[in-house]
Design a protein around this motif. Structure first.
Motif, mmCIF file in Angstrom:
data_model
loop_
_atom_site.group_PDB
_atom_site.id
_atom_site.type_symbol
_atom_site.label_atom_id
_atom_site.label_comp_id
_atom_site.label_asym_id
_atom_site.label_seq_id
_atom_site.Cartn_x
_atom_site.Cartn_y
_atom_site.Cartn_z
ATOM 1 N N VAL A 83 68.426 49.150 58.407
ATOM 2 C CA VAL A 83 69.446 50.096 57.930
ATOM 3 C C VAL A 83 68.790 51.221 57.130
ATOM 4 C CG1 VAL A 83 71.417 50.348 56.358
ATOM 5 C CG2 VAL A 83 71.322 48.416 57.942
ATOM 6 N N TYR A 84 67.822 50.866 56.321
ATOM 7 C CA TYR A 84 67.127 51.873 55.514
ATOM 8 C C TYR A 84 66.481 52.933 56.420
ATOM 9 C CZ TYR A 84 63.386 54.005 52.801
ATOM 10 O OH TYR A 84 62.529 54.911 52.228
ATOM 11 N N GLY A 143 69.656 60.590 55.927
ATOM 12 C CA GLY A 143 70.529 60.420 54.769
ATOM 13 C C GLY A 143 71.800 61.227 54.840
ATOM 14 N N SER A 144 72.148 61.690 56.024
ATOM 15 C CA SER A 144 73.304 62.575 56.168
ATOM 16 C C SER A 144 74.466 61.830 56.815
ATOM 17 C CB SER A 144 72.915 63.789 57.023
ATOM 18 O OG SER A 144 74.069 64.414 57.542
ATOM 19 N N ILE A 166 67.637 40.446 55.418
ATOM 20 C CA ILE A 166 66.637 41.318 54.770
ATOM 21 C C ILE A 166 65.999 42.239 55.822
ATOM 22 C CG2 ILE A 166 64.407 41.344 53.578
ATOM 23 C CD1 ILE A 166 65.275 38.676 52.238
ATOM 24 N N ALA A 167 65.660 41.660 56.963
ATOM 25 C CA ALA A 167 65.096 42.498 58.033
ATOM 26 C C ALA A 167 66.108 43.550 58.466
ATOM 27 C CB ALA A 167 64.698 41.623 59.224
ATOM 28 N N ASP A 182 56.023 58.587 65.834
ATOM 29 C CA ASP A 182 57.246 58.687 65.045
ATOM 30 C C ASP A 182 57.513 57.365 64.342
ATOM 31 O OD1 ASP A 182 59.687 59.193 63.944
ATOM 32 O OD2 ASP A 182 60.512 60.176 65.715
ATOM 33 N N LEU A 183 56.983 57.252 63.138
ATOM 34 C CA LEU A 183 57.072 55.990 62.403
ATOM 35 C C LEU A 183 58.507 55.571 62.140
ATOM 36 C CD1 LEU A 183 54.296 56.578 59.714
ATOM 37 C CD2 LEU A 183 54.163 55.131 61.728
ATOM 38 N N GLY A 184 59.306 56.481 61.612
ATOM 39 C CA GLY A 184 60.661 56.135 61.198
ATOM 40 C C GLY A 184 61.521 55.678 62.360
#
Lengths: 521, 204
Positions: free
Chosen positions: B97-98, B107-108, B91-92, B45-47
């Motif tokens: 957060v992204y 994105g919900s 930045i990290a 699970d990369l994300g």
């Protein structure tokens, strides 16, 4: 000198960082292009059920012959012994129908550098229509595979993965090399190593809920593996992934249904409990290993949607398409008389065909209470039946594209629970009959012949006399599964239409006519 | 608004970043962020794991910034180290957060609120906006306004406490090691600052 070292350090670190982002950008290109049509999605799309790396899937039968050839090595390969539909040897790695290859990682749907295999709709809903003596048969898309023993196959896989001595990266690599005459790449070895570690941990975590998987010849023992060919235990699996509990009673086994002309179905599932066909699709995928996370990945979600579009208007085969014009073809004089009997006794619940359309009967699409139709009620009386709507609603987070609409999954009051009446397109391909597959032929279903209490199932050639599948009285290598109708969930009682066998009004001639007509649907 | 010069303040907006300063901050930033993004390749699970590992990297990178801010003195090198680590840590954090928003919560907003709770989500929003605001001031505002210094002190207290609570108290696992290391480092810096102030007061 120090300055040079600093510049070199910055350059190297920056290069690593740029390389990392380049890799992340490249990941999005690992995913194969989406299939080109709804049919291709149905056949080759991913439903998010990625099981294992392709290379592992290819070597497992060799590493564990006792699991994947439980009837011995003279009874065919795993495709034969577990009833998959054999694919073309020179395409898609020679995998069976419905065993799809994707570049998604299991459960997350994240891009994978190596191919994984999973099961899609076609694994259960495509079948090889075989006639006795003609084993090559004809592949029919949308037809339920009456031969597929997927639950036993799942145990064979689990048992193999849990074997920490025999299934290691070195044994996988060595077997792969001996089979394919090439070595696994570094990336394949690395990914397999990490996948194996995670998969094994997940299997071990599930053992308290599922128990240890069965092994070898026990995979064919109906007292241990009660599903058998062409069936699964959908409610048990659904409750398991929804609330991580094995329900008791578990609802018994249900047969895999055919998926012709889904546009004519108002509600899904044998009990009509699900409204949205995409909910039905997603619950099926979740039961085979998809996750609530990967079902929203565009390519996987697309398979859910496009596969439904494919089966929405998919026609079932005609009798002559698969049988030619042999001696068992419909007798036209009897067909006409059988049509009258059908209209009198069957059409109100099942509707009837008119040219290219299907006319609804007055009770078609209704849930007939189990107490009225008289068939086995285990499917509608399992623990948590009434809670399924709540469980599913809680399972899908808000905003999930497959979250069912409110009230879409309904639980009828106990007295009203039963089975939904549906059209009977290509009825001759829907064997075995009733929701639990307890009646092998149409002749038995309409009570032209007495229903068998015990029989053996497995290879499911077409029975042109009874119109259904061939079953045997004694086990043999092709018919290994003892179907005992006295077992929980297996009853063949009920649906005594037009009449109970040799009961009041029973007329063999009329039933023979009806049987001929049913061949033409 | 009062605009007197803040006592013991760093010279806002005037950084003399040397090659050693940049090397000292950029190299760990690049390597830690790369590791945080690459290590999940060993998972399925990369994300999810990128979300986790990037907050580990952020915590590690913010520690030198917090320490530099707390240490006494206003040498150019200290200021540079502070601004560089403060920036690279942010930045990290943005990468974290992204991945959190788009991979964990898809994105919900519904899922964010359901997953974090309203209080935590609001806290995270304030945390992010304040950190960004302070960085903008640090890089682009060079005036002597006292409120800038005051908000910066408050931002460091708030951001430092948030890191402490989330990495030491709320979460369990390897993140505790990073969080406790950060906490010890900050206490050492505070103790040094206190000792330095005491010695300065007595004229040593």
């Amino acid at each position: 000198m120090l300055k040079a070292i600093q510049i070199i350090a910055i350059t190297l670190a920056g290069t690593v960082l740029i390389g990392t982002f380049a890799l992340i950008f490249a990941e999005s290109r690992w995913i194969d292009p989406n299939p080109s049509s709804p049919r291709e999605y149905f056949l080759h799309g991913s439903t998010g059920t990625e099981l294992m790396p392709l290379a592992v899937f290819q070597v497992l039968p060799t590493l564990f012959p006792e699991q994947f050839q439980p009837a011995g090595n003279t009874a065919g390969d795993f495709i034969d012994q577990f009833g998959f539909v054999r694919g073309a040897p020179d395409a898609k790695y020679g995998l069976p129908y419905g065993v799809n290859v994707s570049r998604y990682r299991p459960k997350s749907g994240a891009p994978s550098p190596i191919p994984f295999v999973g099961f899609n709709c076609a694994v259960c809903h495509s079948a090889n229509f075989e006639r006795v003596g003609q084993p090559r048969g004809t592949v029919v898309l949308g037809m339920a595979n009456p031969r597929l023993d997927l639950v036993a196959f799942g145990d064979a896989i689990r048992r193999s993965l849990l074997d920490e001595n025999r299934l290691t990266v070195p044994t996988i690599a060595a077997t792969y090399k001996s089979l394919n005459h090439k070595s696994l790449s570094f990336t394949e070895r690395l990914t397999i190593r990490y996948w194996l570690r995670g998969a094994r941990a997940a299997l071990k975590a599930d053992l308290p809920m599922r128990g240890s998987p069965f092994s070898g010849s026990k995979l064919r023992d109906s007292s241990l593996m009660p599903s058998g060919p062409g069936r699964n235990q959908p409610m048990m699996e659904t409750v398991r992934f929804l609330i991580h509990e094995t329900p008791d009673p578990n609802g018994g086994a249900s047969k895999i249904p055919c998926l012709y002309q889904q546009q004519r179905r108002q509600r899904a599932q044998f009990d009509g409990s699900v409204g949205d066909p995409l909910t039905r699709n997603s619950l099926a995928a979740l039961g085979v290993g998809a996750s609530v996370y990967n079902l929203r990945v565009p390519g996987i979600l697309g398979t859910m949607q496009q596969s439904y579009i494919f089966v929405k208007t998919l026609d079932g085969p005609r009798y002559a398409d698969l049988n030619g014009t042999d001696a068992h073809g419909p007798d036209q004089a009897r067909v006409q008389r059988g049509h009258d009997a059908y209209m009198q006794y069957c059409s109100s619940c099942h509707g009837w065909p008119e040219e290219q359309n299907w006319t609804s009967g007055s009770r078609q699409g209704q849930v007939i209470p189990a107490s009225e139709v008289g068939t086995d009620s285990a499917r509608v009386s399992f623990r948590y039946y009434a809670d399924m709507g709540t469980f599913v609603d809680a399972f899908f987070p808000p905003g999930h594209p497959l979250k069912p609409p409110v009230g879409d999954i309904h639980a009828l009051p106990e007295a009203e629970r039963g089975f939904i009446t549906e059209p009977l397109e290509a009825a001759f391909t829907r064997a075995p009959y009733l929701h639990n597959g307890s009646v092998p032929t149409l002749a038995e279903l309409i009570n032209l012949k007495p229903r068998r209490a015990v029989f053996y199932r497995g290879r499911s050639e077409f029975d042109p006399d009874g119109v259904g599948i061939v079953v045997t009285e004694q086990p043999d290598v092709d018919h290994y599964f003892r179907y005992d109708t006295s077992v929980y969930g297996n009853s063949n009682r009920g649906h005594n239409y037009p009449w109970p066998y040799q009961g009041t009004g029973w007329n063999a001639d009329t039933l023979t006519d009806l049987l001929e007509y049913l061949k033409t649907l | 608004m009062a605009t007197e010069t803040a006592p013991n303040s760093v010279a806002l907006g005037t950084y003399r970043i040397t090659l050693p300063d940049f090397t000292l901050s950029f190299v760990p930033f690049a390597l830690l962020l790369s590791a945080a993004l690459l290590a999940p390749e060993t998972t399925m699970d990369l994300g999810f794991y990128r979300t986790i590992y990037t907050i580990w990297a952020t915590t590690a990178l913010v520690t030198p910034a917090l320490c530099a801010f707390m240490l006494p003195g206003d040498s150019p090198s200290k200021q540079s180290i502070w601004i560089l680590f403060w920036t690279f840590a942010f930045i990290a954090y943005l990468v974290h957060v992204y991945y959190a928003i788009f991979y964990v919560y898809h994105g919900s907003l519904h899922e964010i609120l359901a997953g974090q709770g309203r209080f935590a989500a609001l806290n995270n929003l304030i945390f992010t906006v304040w950190w960004a605001f302070d960085l903008l001031l640090a890089w682009f505002y060079s005036g002597p306004a006292r409120w800038v210094w005051n908000q910066r002190v408050a931002a460091h207290v708030y951001i430092g406490l948030t890191f402490f609570v989330s990495t030491v108290i709320l979460k369990r696992g390897f993140i505790n090691v990073i969080g406790i290391t950060m906490t010890i480092a900050i206490f050492v810096c505070l103790a040094y600052r206190s000792d330095y102030a005491r010695r300065t007061a007595f004229g040593h």
